[in-house]
Design an enzyme around this catalytic site. Sequence first.
Site, mmCIF file in Angstrom:
data_model
loop_
_atom_site.group_PDB
_atom_site.id
_atom_site.type_symbol
_atom_site.label_atom_id
_atom_site.label_comp_id
_atom_site.label_asym_id
_atom_site.label_seq_id
_atom_site.Cartn_x
_atom_site.Cartn_y
_atom_site.Cartn_z
ATOM 1 C CE LYS A 270 -3.937 -2.117 2.419
ATOM 2 N NZ LYS A 270 -4.287 -2.466 3.580
ATOM 3 C CD GLN B 76 -3.790 -4.365 6.599
ATOM 4 O OE1 GLN B 76 -3.935 -3.643 5.996
ATOM 5 N NE2 GLN B 76 -4.212 -5.686 6.270
ATOM 6 C CG ASP C 185 -10.235 0.090 5.305
ATOM 7 O OD1 ASP C 185 -9.737 -0.540 4.167
ATOM 8 O OD2 ASP C 185 -9.555 -0.101 6.200
#
Length: 300
Positions: free
Chosen positions: A55, A99, A122
């Site tokens: 990422k 995460q 997200d």
Amino acid sequence: MASAVTIDGKAFAAGLRERVAKEVTKLKAEQGLTPGLAVVLVGEDPASQVYVRSKGKQTVETGMNSFEHKMDASVSQEELLAKVEELNADPAVHGILVQLPLPSHMDDLAVIDAIDPAKDVDGFHAINAGRLMTGGKGAAAPMVPCTPLGCLLLLRDHLGSLSGLTAVVVGRSNIVGKPMGQLLLQESCTVTTAHSRTKDLPAVCREADILVAAVGRPEMIRGDWIKPGATVIDVGINRIEGEAGGKARLVGDVATAEARKVAGAITPVPGGVGPMTIACLLANTVTAACRQAGIEAPDF
Ligand code: GUN
């Protein structure tokens, strides 16, 4: 023997990253705005470390600022929440991703809901999940979770209109299954969200014009579960250890070799949905930066 078309997610993701990079160049030149993505990794889960590195690398490659925050697995939830607050308040940070999975002493949902919904790239915050469900538009548009968004972009690219099609999503996670069902419903599909307790799952899957597999069980969905000509999206990434020291390999949730003989089109593993997730995260970061700056967000 008929053989399904391969839906090339790797190539589509490369194109999407290019469109993101162009928008970033434009934002910098015309608005003096450099989108920034902060990723928080708690602990040392090897798979998460790989994702987070990837990422960060792709964020920088598309011209954006990447901020990585690594925290020890033993940090308290309060310390993590303080980090989230710091990032919420930082004007250089337009997207925040914590995460998952988090260590077991933490409450994932409480941490996610501490993120500013406008920075929740997200799309996991209850506000964004709710807006996805209610179909919010304009200022009330949700941030959409990256993996289902990637699946939707591939489906639209392959099929054009999805209206009226029967879609079966196997899996009911907050990350993929539930938002995928919502997105397909918005496209006017007739949607079934199936899961491990569904009775006669093969028969349910055989109804699907669009079959999305997101169960995390290697090759669970067999060739004879698939309707002839169906479009199959395989979200699974399962690592199978090689026998007697042989090389590990990745397989999806679908038995691909069997499925290819029946399906009209299918995503491969690897090289299908996987690369789309990070590309959509980059797109979401640009979208979030534009919305926070009061600029019209590009249509990816
Ligand atoms: N873990 C597995 N997939 C994801 C994802 O899309 N976002 C976050 N934050 N964690 C994940």
